[in-house]
Scaffold this active site. Structure first.
Site, PDB file in Angstrom:
ATOM      1  N   ASP A 116      15.617  -3.486  -4.298  1.00 46.80           N
ATOM      2  CA  ASP A 116      16.805  -3.840  -3.517  1.00 46.80           C
ATOM      3  C   ASP A 116      16.546  -5.128  -2.748  1.00 46.80           C
ATOM      4  O   ASP A 116      17.410  -5.986  -2.621  1.00 46.80           O
ATOM      5  CB  ASP A 116      17.131  -2.731  -2.500  1.00 46.80           C
ATOM      6  CG  ASP A 116      17.745  -1.524  -3.194  1.00 46.80           C
ATOM      7  OD1 ASP A 116      17.859  -1.557  -4.435  1.00 46.80           O
ATOM      8  OD2 ASP A 116      18.086  -0.552  -2.484  1.00 46.80           O
ATOM      9  N   TYR A 117      15.316  -5.226  -2.235  1.00 46.04           N
ATOM     10  CA  TYR A 117      14.993  -6.391  -1.410  1.00 46.04           C
ATOM     11  C   TYR A 117      15.122  -7.691  -2.221  1.00 46.04           C
ATOM     12  O   TYR A 117      15.766  -8.637  -1.795  1.00 46.04           O
ATOM     13  CB  TYR A 117      13.576  -6.255  -0.842  1.00 46.04           C
ATOM     14  CG  TYR A 117      13.201  -7.461  -0.016  1.00 46.04           C
ATOM     15  CD1 TYR A 117      13.674  -7.600   1.280  1.00 46.04           C
ATOM     16  CD2 TYR A 117      12.412  -8.483  -0.559  1.00 46.04           C
ATOM     17  CE1 TYR A 117      13.370  -8.725   2.033  1.00 46.04           C
ATOM     18  CE2 TYR A 117      12.103  -9.605   0.188  1.00 46.04           C
ATOM     19  CZ  TYR A 117      12.584  -9.716   1.487  1.00 46.04           C
ATOM     20  OH  TYR A 117      12.295 -10.835   2.220  1.00 46.04           O
ATOM     21  N   ASP A 118      14.516  -7.683  -3.429  1.00 52.34           N
ATOM     22  CA  ASP A 118      14.575  -8.897  -4.255  1.00 52.34           C
ATOM     23  C   ASP A 118      16.019  -9.225  -4.626  1.00 52.34           C
ATOM     24  O   ASP A 118      16.411 -10.392  -4.698  1.00 52.34           O
ATOM     25  CB  ASP A 118      13.733  -8.722  -5.527  1.00 52.34           C
ATOM     26  CG  ASP A 118      12.250  -8.719  -5.190  1.00 52.34           C
ATOM     27  OD1 ASP A 118      11.909  -9.235  -4.110  1.00 52.34           O
ATOM     28  OD2 ASP A 118      11.458  -8.171  -5.972  1.00 52.34           O
ATOM     29  N   PHE A 119      16.809  -8.167  -4.853  1.00 52.71           N
ATOM     30  CA  PHE A 119      18.223  -8.381  -5.169  1.00 52.71           C
ATOM     31  C   PHE A 119      18.918  -9.042  -3.973  1.00 52.71           C
ATOM     32  O   PHE A 119      19.636 -10.026  -4.112  1.00 52.71           O
ATOM     33  CB  PHE A 119      18.890  -7.036  -5.491  1.00 52.71           C
ATOM     34  CG  PHE A 119      20.354  -7.152  -5.808  1.00 52.71           C
ATOM     35  CD1 PHE A 119      20.779  -7.397  -7.104  1.00 52.71           C
ATOM     36  CD2 PHE A 119      21.308  -7.031  -4.800  1.00 52.71           C
ATOM     37  CE1 PHE A 119      22.132  -7.528  -7.389  1.00 52.71           C
ATOM     38  CE2 PHE A 119      22.655  -7.165  -5.079  1.00 52.71           C
ATOM     39  CZ  PHE A 119      23.068  -7.408  -6.382  1.00 52.71           C
ATOM     40  N   SER A 160      50.955   8.651 -21.415  1.00 53.01           N
ATOM     41  CA  SER A 160      50.040   9.725 -21.019  1.00 53.01           C
ATOM     42  C   SER A 160      49.684  10.531 -22.267  1.00 53.01           C
ATOM     43  O   SER A 160      50.039  10.140 -23.383  1.00 53.01           O
ATOM     44  CB  SER A 160      50.670  10.594 -19.949  1.00 53.01           C
ATOM     45  OG  SER A 160      51.796  11.222 -20.497  1.00 53.01           O
ATOM     46  N   LEU A 161      49.017  11.640 -22.082  1.00 51.84           N
ATOM     47  CA  LEU A 161      48.589  12.446 -23.230  1.00 51.84           C
ATOM     48  C   LEU A 161      49.263  13.807 -23.198  1.00 51.84           C
ATOM     49  O   LEU A 161      49.544  14.333 -22.118  1.00 51.84           O
ATOM     50  CB  LEU A 161      47.079  12.670 -23.166  1.00 51.84           C
ATOM     51  CG  LEU A 161      46.193  11.465 -23.420  1.00 51.84           C
ATOM     52  CD1 LEU A 161      44.739  11.830 -23.150  1.00 51.84           C
ATOM     53  CD2 LEU A 161      46.332  11.009 -24.863  1.00 51.84           C
ATOM     54  N   LYS A 217      37.488  13.961 -19.960  1.00 50.63           N
ATOM     55  CA  LYS A 217      38.738  13.526 -19.327  1.00 50.63           C
ATOM     56  C   LYS A 217      38.443  13.345 -17.839  1.00 50.63           C
ATOM     57  O   LYS A 217      38.309  14.318 -17.091  1.00 50.63           O
ATOM     58  CB  LYS A 217      39.836  14.571 -19.550  1.00 50.63           C
ATOM     59  CG  LYS A 217      41.188  14.103 -19.069  1.00 50.63           C
ATOM     60  CD  LYS A 217      42.269  15.079 -19.486  1.00 50.63           C
ATOM     61  CE  LYS A 217      43.664  14.595 -19.166  1.00 50.63           C
ATOM     62  NZ  LYS A 217      43.876  14.098 -17.837  1.00 50.63           N
ATOM     63  N   GLU A 240      39.327   4.902 -16.278  1.00 49.76           N
ATOM     64  CA  GLU A 240      39.670   5.734 -15.131  1.00 49.76           C
ATOM     65  C   GLU A 240      38.756   5.375 -13.964  1.00 49.76           C
ATOM     66  O   GLU A 240      37.531   5.380 -14.109  1.00 49.76           O
ATOM     67  CB  GLU A 240      39.464   7.205 -15.539  1.00 49.76           C
ATOM     68  CG  GLU A 240      40.188   8.188 -14.694  1.00 49.76           C
ATOM     69  CD  GLU A 240      41.639   8.425 -15.164  1.00 49.76           C
ATOM     70  OE1 GLU A 240      42.121   7.691 -16.064  1.00 49.76           O
ATOM     71  OE2 GLU A 240      42.276   9.328 -14.599  1.00 49.76           O
ATOM     72  N   LYS A 247      40.602  12.213 -29.725  1.00 47.36           N
ATOM     73  CA  LYS A 247      41.319  11.073 -30.307  1.00 47.36           C
ATOM     74  C   LYS A 247      40.972  10.948 -31.785  1.00 47.36           C
ATOM     75  O   LYS A 247      39.807  11.133 -32.159  1.00 47.36           O
ATOM     76  CB  LYS A 247      40.902   9.770 -29.609  1.00 47.36           C
ATOM     77  CG  LYS A 247      41.190   9.749 -28.137  1.00 47.36           C
ATOM     78  CD  LYS A 247      40.600   8.503 -27.473  1.00 47.36           C
ATOM     79  CE  LYS A 247      40.835   8.590 -25.972  1.00 47.36           C
ATOM     80  NZ  LYS A 247      40.088   7.594 -25.217  1.00 47.36           N
ATOM     81  N   CYS A 297      51.380  25.365  25.959  1.00 48.23           N
ATOM     82  CA  CYS A 297      50.779  26.050  24.812  1.00 48.23           C
ATOM     83  C   CYS A 297      49.295  25.646  24.675  1.00 48.23           C
ATOM     84  O   CYS A 297      48.983  24.470  24.452  1.00 48.23           O
ATOM     85  CB  CYS A 297      51.565  25.674  23.559  1.00 48.23           C
ATOM     86  SG  CYS A 297      50.978  26.502  22.102  1.00 48.23           S
TER      87      CYS A 297
END
Ligand code: IVH
Length: 684
Positions: free
Chosen positions: A34-37, A83-84, A115, A172, A287, A429
């Site tokens: 992460d550091y190098d990134f 849609s399906l 799905k 999606e 499909k 109340c």
């Protein structure tokens, strides 16, 4: 560095960062720390800050968001977003296969996929660059949510390999479980309503106007369908695999099936295995693989004949309805809750189910003692879907919805056209009073956190506070020594709270400090119905003084930008009650702020609710000047980065520790240009 050198370096860094993003978010196989990134990203941000002309629309720095949309543009889909057809049984899958075989001359081959339960999106790429991202809408036109979608790290802004010149890919967008739980915890903490399920969270996030906020949320996206004139292959499966090579996140959980037995096996496997996925799926999509056969099969008015979905059955169990209790909220709204014979559902024991309102009770026609069907869809709280009439006890009688408040006995009222009943006895109340007190001290309001964790309830039970202004007459002697045993609840053990010296001092100092809370927060804290944080800010900035709001006519209110009929009526209603006016006068005497001070006047409310860390050195501003700009635009300056930080405004030499922390917590880092854009755009 010359512009030419910068250009080369920016290109090199962008390519590397894209690759690392792909490894991390698409393949889940990071190859650098992460550091190098972070160091690379920071270098790119710095270079783009120094050479703004070299910043490209597809730069990986775009993923931090920041752009604000006023309203989403409507875009017409090039390919209708259909849609399906849904099926729920194996027989229907067999029917589907038979229908297909009747039309086709050759045997079909099927592709089975998961799905995903999220929001459908269509991404158009031209020359390898993301052109736009459009939601389904009505299938013909959808919302252009490109700015928000660009913040989703698994969606490539730029493709690699041999991709067609122009094509659309559909998929999606979904909210992974872990992120969803974190989001809801945070929302509840700040008094916002939790999302009922990850699908709602995904769709709510995608429609947010502030892309910086979207960038904070860990949306993800699987792609599952391609459209275009020059797709590389003549079947769906190979096209998906090609798209994977261009950089898209394509699921590995895709199978080619030759017959219905294989399809049904895939369905069975995933009905079990779905519980171990880190995101929601609600079925399987089947499909026809061959593009040629798809063409022959064509479409019905609503959906393709070459695809169908099999929906998993929501888990449903039978349980006995023991009783109904009625809860009273801060606004007096009544919510009926069903108490059930405890039953195992979806891995947890369910004892209660939501009934929402009296209409639902009537619709389902449930009765005490009935065997009721309880379902847990994506919702957090299970719901009762129907009752088993065959098993109804003869002596059972229809439920009579309560006519009086279960807490204070006051008669209930229901506005015409509204679903909920209300207790209008707001002054006496108990749950309404307690709810108002809790709202008043909450973080976004007066921020008296020393009274949190049930302490305010103790003060109420001890009859020390009945109204919010009572808080300001509490003193050390009355508080010291108060003790209460808090009984165990389902998820918390019994505990004892005692007000010792330190607790007492903390409470009193928290209350005292709240007198410095600015007017707009006080206005939010007093709890006028429909006046949330944003509306309170608008009213405070516009009218500048509570007395002016009190005197404002309906027309004056409604002509204020952002104030509609519902809010205007609620404000008028609030100030028509003498007890509210008296309360405000008492709070004024206590020293609470009911006038907007000159220095509080925002130039904009653009940064409202945003906590910003200003870090590093800036050429054209001192850090103090920037901090002043943050407050003037409604934002809040904070010195250290936490999960509650919204942006980091970074100049030169921002410390690497901060950078790493920001990236770990996925906090967007913005440069001075972005910041200027953010505040200038809305300058009134
Ligand atoms: S293909 C012509 N594949 O389910 C429609 N859809 O009920 C082709 N969905 O609108 C859609 N996972 O939002 C397809 N693997 C998948 C899917 C999928 C989820 C959604 C999609 C679609 C809806 C249909």
């Amino acid at each position: 560095m010359t512009t030419e050198e910068a250009k080369i370096r920016i290109e090199d860094l962008s390519r590397k960062i894209d690759e690392h993003n792909y490894n991390y978010y698409v393949l889940s196989q990071p190859i650098i720390s992460d550091y190098d990134f972070d160091v690379k990203l920071k270098e790119l941000i710095d270079l783009e800050t120094k050479f703004p002309k070299l910043k490209k629309a597809d730069s990986p720095t775009q993923r931090v968001g920041g752009e604000i949309t006023k309203e989403f543009k409507q875009v017409t889909h090039k390919y209708r977003m259909l849609s399906l057809g849904n099926t729920y049984s194996e027989d229907e899958i067999i029917d589907f296969d038979q229908r297909i075989r009747k039309i086709l001359t050759d045997d079909p081959e099927y592709v089975c996929e998961l799905k995903y339960d999220g929001v459908a999106i269509g991404l158009t790429y031209v020359d390898g660059l993301l052109l736009n991202a459009v939601t389904r809408g009505d299938g013909i036109q959808g919302d252009d949510v490109t700015t928000n979608v660009k913040t989703i790290k698994s969606i490539p802004l730029k493709l690699h390999g041999k991709y067609p010149k122009e094509f659309e890919i559909r998929g999606e967008i979904f909210y992974p479980h872990q992120g969803f739980e974190n989001l809801n915890t945070e929302r509840l903490e700040i008094g916002e309503q939790a999302f009922a399920n990850p699908r709602n969270a995904a769709s709510g996030t995608l429609k947010m106007l502030d892309s910086g906020e979207v960038a904070n949320r860990p949306l993800d996206c699987y792609l599952y369908l391609l459209y275009g004139d020059n797709l590389p292959h003549l079947n769906h499966y190979d096209n998906l695999q090609a798209a994977k090579k261009w950089g898209f996140k394509i699921s590995n959980n895709v199978a080619i099936c030759k017959n219905t037995d294989e399809i049904i096996e895939f369905i069975h496997d995933w009905d079990t295995a779905r519980k171990s996925l880190s995101f929601d799926i609600d079925g399987v999509v089947i499909k026809v693989n061959s593009s040629q056969q798809q063409k022959v099969l064509g479409f019905t008015a609503k959906s393709p004949r070459w695809a169908i979905s099999y929906k998993f059955k929501a888990e449903r169990v039978l349980s006995e309805l023991i009783s109904i209790t009625y809860q009273v909220g801060r606004t007096g709204a009544i919510t009926p809750v069903a108490n059930l014979h405890p039953i195992l559902l979806g891995g947890t024991i369910v004892k209660r189910a939501s009934l929402h309102n009296s209409d639902i009770i009537e619709q389902i026609d449930i009765r005490i003692g009935d065997q009721v069907y309880v379902e847990k869809g994506g919702e957090i709280i299970p719901k009762i879907v129907s009752t088993n009439l065959a098993k109804r006890k003869k002596e059972s009688i229809p439920i009579k919805y309560i006519t009086h408040c279960p807490e204070c006995g006051h008669e209930l009222y229901r506005n015409e056209g509204e679903a909920n009943h209300y207790c209008l006895n707001d002054a006496q109340c108990p749950p309404q009073i307690k709810g108002r007190l809790e709202h008043f001290i909450s973080r976004k309001a007066m921020n008296i956190d020393s009274l949190g964790e049930g302490k305010i309830e103790i003060l109420y039970d001890q009859k020390l506070v009945r109204n919010i202004d009572d808080l300001y007459s509490l003193n050390y002697e009355t508080l010291l020594g108060i003790e209460k045993i808090i009984p165990a609840t389902e998820d918390k053990k019994q505990r004892k709270v005692s007000f010792k010296d330190k607790t007492t001092r903390n409470i009193l100092s928290g209350i005292k400090k709240s007198k410095d809370i600015p007017f707009e927060k006080v206005l939010f804290a007093i709890g006028i119905r429909f006046v949330g944080g944003t509306v309170a800010n608008i009213l405070a900035q516009h009218f500048k003084d509570i007395d002016k709001i009190k005197m404002a006519s309906y027309d004056e209110l409604i002509s204020t930008d952002g104030i509609g009929d519902k809010i205007a009526n609620s404000v008028i209603d609030y100030f028509s009650k003498e007890e509210n006016i008296a309360l405000i006068e008492r709070l004024k005497l206590r020293g609470l702020r009911f006038i907007l001070e000159q220095s509080e006047e925002n130039i904009t409310t653009y940064l409202e609710g945003k906590s910003i860390v200003v870090s590093g050195k800036f050429n054209d501003y001192s850090r103090d000047q920037l901090k002043e700009l943050v407050t003037k635009n409604g934002g809040k300056n904070i010195s250290s980065i936490s999960k509650n930080t919204h942006y980091i405004l970074a100049g030169e030499n921002m410390g690497p520790v901060k950078l790493t922390k920001a990236n770990k917590l996925h906090i967007p880092i913005i440069n001075i240009e972005t910041f200027e854009e953010m505040i200038h755009k809305k300058r009134r």
